[in-house]
Design a protein around this motif. Sequence first.
Motif, PDB file in Angstrom:
ATOM      1  N   PRO A 128       1.718 -18.036   7.508  1.00  0.00           N
ATOM      2  CA  PRO A 128       2.610 -17.598   6.624  1.00  0.00           C
ATOM      3  C   PRO A 128       4.022 -17.999   7.316  1.00  0.00           C
ATOM      4  O   PRO A 128       4.289 -17.322   8.340  1.00  0.00           O
ATOM      5  N   PRO A 129       5.005 -18.676   6.425  1.00  0.00           N
ATOM      6  CA  PRO A 129       6.367 -18.910   7.135  1.00  0.00           C
ATOM      7  C   PRO A 129       6.970 -17.522   7.417  1.00  0.00           C
ATOM      8  O   PRO A 129       7.081 -16.771   6.487  1.00  0.00           O
ATOM      9  N   GLY A 130       7.781 -17.531   8.418  1.00  0.00           N
ATOM     10  CA  GLY A 130       8.329 -16.452   8.795  1.00  0.00           C
ATOM     11  C   GLY A 130       7.630 -15.285   9.204  1.00  0.00           C
ATOM     12  O   GLY A 130       8.115 -14.436   9.864  1.00  0.00           O
ATOM     13  N   ASP A 131       6.389 -15.418   9.261  1.00  0.00           N
ATOM     14  CA  ASP A 131       5.612 -14.349  10.034  1.00  0.00           C
ATOM     15  C   ASP A 131       5.213 -14.407  11.442  1.00  0.00           C
ATOM     16  O   ASP A 131       4.431 -14.887  11.985  1.00  0.00           O
ATOM     17  N   TRP A 132       6.334 -13.928  12.148  1.00  0.00           N
ATOM     18  CA  TRP A 132       6.220 -14.029  13.477  1.00  0.00           C
ATOM     19  C   TRP A 132       4.982 -13.448  14.011  1.00  0.00           C
ATOM     20  O   TRP A 132       4.664 -13.542  15.299  1.00  0.00           O
ATOM     21  N   ARG A 133       4.708 -12.195  13.272  1.00  0.00           N
ATOM     22  CA  ARG A 133       3.381 -11.362  13.995  1.00  0.00           C
ATOM     23  C   ARG A 133       2.358 -12.347  13.875  1.00  0.00           C
ATOM     24  O   ARG A 133       1.364 -12.221  14.938  1.00  0.00           O
TER      25      ARG A 133
END
Length: 120
Positions: free
Chosen positions: A73-78
């Motif tokens: 998912p975009p922006g999901d650094w985890r």
Amino acid sequence: GPDAWVRFLPPVAPKQVFEYLRGIDLLCCPSVALEGGPTVALEAMAVGTPVIATHMTAMAEIVRDRVNGRLLPPGDWRALAQAFRDILQDRSTLDRWRAALPPVRTMDDVAQDSLRMYGA
């Protein structure tokens, strides 16, 4: 502090891009905005380098999640961090992804597809 796994290097000259991409284990394209096309991902895959990318634009057309790379998912650094941890725990993942990369398409292939599509 310094990280043994991540290195930021100077820009790569255009003539050396394919050699560089061939020499890395994995390409990470964590885009958070729509882009015109995944050129760098296509170039990496063409030389046998798998890709981790965000599930945006055409990336989902070329990267098959957990088959020849990862889509996150975009922006999901985890999720990105977990993807890297997963690879570090099982380095054979990269070999499986490399084996599942699609064959390289040339401009001749694209031209033939267009001719077939338009009945020429």
